[in-house]
Design a protein around this motif. Structure first.
Motif, mmCIF file in Angstrom:
data_model
loop_
_atom_site.group_PDB
_atom_site.id
_atom_site.type_symbol
_atom_site.label_atom_id
_atom_site.label_comp_id
_atom_site.label_asym_id
_atom_site.label_seq_id
_atom_site.Cartn_x
_atom_site.Cartn_y
_atom_site.Cartn_z
ATOM 1 N N THR A 43 19.672 71.069 13.637
ATOM 2 C CA THR A 43 18.581 70.284 14.223
ATOM 3 C C THR A 43 17.876 71.091 15.301
ATOM 4 O O THR A 43 16.637 71.155 15.334
ATOM 5 C CB THR A 43 19.122 68.964 14.815
ATOM 6 N N LEU A 44 18.638 71.730 16.183
ATOM 7 C CA LEU A 44 18.049 72.518 17.261
ATOM 8 C C LEU A 44 17.228 73.685 16.725
ATOM 9 O O LEU A 44 16.105 73.926 17.179
ATOM 10 C CB LEU A 44 19.139 73.030 18.206
ATOM 11 N N VAL A 45 17.793 74.408 15.766
ATOM 12 C CA VAL A 45 17.086 75.571 15.205
ATOM 13 C C VAL A 45 15.779 75.135 14.555
ATOM 14 O O VAL A 45 14.730 75.757 14.769
ATOM 15 C CB VAL A 45 17.987 76.334 14.200
ATOM 16 N N GLU A 46 15.823 74.053 13.800
ATOM 17 C CA GLU A 46 14.603 73.564 13.142
ATOM 18 C C GLU A 46 13.549 73.202 14.176
ATOM 19 O O GLU A 46 12.384 73.548 14.044
ATOM 20 C CB GLU A 46 14.954 72.352 12.257
ATOM 21 N N ARG A 47 13.945 72.545 15.246
ATOM 22 C CA ARG A 47 12.985 72.110 16.266
ATOM 23 C C ARG A 47 12.438 73.275 17.095
ATOM 24 O O ARG A 47 11.241 73.355 17.334
ATOM 25 C CB ARG A 47 13.622 71.062 17.183
ATOM 26 N N VAL A 48 13.310 74.172 17.551
ATOM 27 C CA VAL A 48 12.822 75.259 18.420
ATOM 28 C C VAL A 48 12.028 76.293 17.634
ATOM 29 O O VAL A 48 11.205 76.991 18.210
ATOM 30 C CB VAL A 48 13.949 75.943 19.230
ATOM 31 N N SER A 49 12.250 76.377 16.337
ATOM 32 C CA SER A 49 11.512 77.341 15.516
ATOM 33 C C SER A 49 10.030 76.988 15.436
ATOM 34 O O SER A 49 9.202 77.845 15.133
ATOM 35 C CB SER A 49 12.105 77.406 14.105
ATOM 36 N N ARG A 50 9.689 75.750 15.728
ATOM 37 C CA ARG A 50 8.283 75.305 15.693
ATOM 38 C C ARG A 50 7.523 75.723 16.940
ATOM 39 O O ARG A 50 6.309 75.630 16.977
ATOM 40 C CB ARG A 50 8.214 73.776 15.590
ATOM 41 N N ASN A 51 8.216 76.134 17.997
ATOM 42 C CA ASN A 51 7.574 76.409 19.280
ATOM 43 C C ASN A 51 7.786 77.874 19.662
ATOM 44 O O ASN A 51 8.884 78.271 20.016
ATOM 45 C CB ASN A 51 8.165 75.478 20.346
#
Length: 192
Positions: free
Chosen positions: A128-136
């Motif tokens: 979940t964290l990797v997916e979210r931070v990869s967008r920013n």
């Protein structure tokens, strides 16, 4: 379609607000949803919401990444602590405050939050964290290299410190309202 649980009833929300005597401070890894969940939590509790990173950016008239690049992390963390202290003092019990991922790691900031606020650790799985931070692409600590490896290492190193928070809530890929409900349930138990 996943349905989120209904909100706690009005009596529970009123009870939580009546028992609160300090701000709610969301801590945890970058990408865990502190700002998004914090806004929703503030809305449900009819409280103000403040994002500490946004306040820092406004005060410095620079992005977080620019502050890191120009002055270094130590300078940023000192300013972050001062901003969090000011926000907590000004807002009192009527505020939900989202902090940056590294704020709670600094001992002086952590002790301030634990003494003057209710520290709520939002936690999420690595995927979940990797997916979210990869967008920013603006996150200074994740601009280069293996993002999954860095996030995994950071999470492993930081968890013992985040565990000092008063309340621990999972914030995975489901609806944000589910996380808000978990926070409210945790607050209700903690405030007894």
């Amino acid at each position: 379609m996943t349905m989120s649980k209904p909100l706690p009833d009005d009596a529970m929300l009123r009870s939580i607000k009546q028992r609160l005597d300090r701000p709610l401070v969301l801590v945890g890894m970058m990408g865990v949803g502190k700002s998004t969940v914090g806004r929703r939590l503030a809305n449900v509790l009819d409280m103000d919401f403040t994002d500490a990173d946004e306040e820092i950016v406004e005060a410095a008239n620079m992005s977080v990444a620019e502050i890191f690049d120009q002055f270094g992390e130590e300078y940023f963390r000192d300013g972050e602590r001062r901003v969090i202290a000011r926000l907590m003092e000004e807002s009192g019990a009527g505020c939900v405050l989202a902090t940056g991922g590294g704020a709670f790691l600094e001992e002086e900031t952590r002790e301030l939050i634990k003494q003057e606020g209710v520290a709520i650790w939002l936690d999420a799985a690595i995927d979940t964290l990797v997916e979210r931070v990869s967008r920013n692409k603006r996150r200074p600590l994740l601009r280069t290299g293996d993002i999954r490896g860095k996030v995994t290492k950071m999470k492993t190193e930081r968890e013992p410190v985040y565990a000092e928070a008063h309340i621990h809530v999972k914030s995975d890929s489901g609806p944000h309202q589910t996380t808000v409900n978990r926070i409210l349930e945790g607050l209700d138990r903690w405030l007894k």
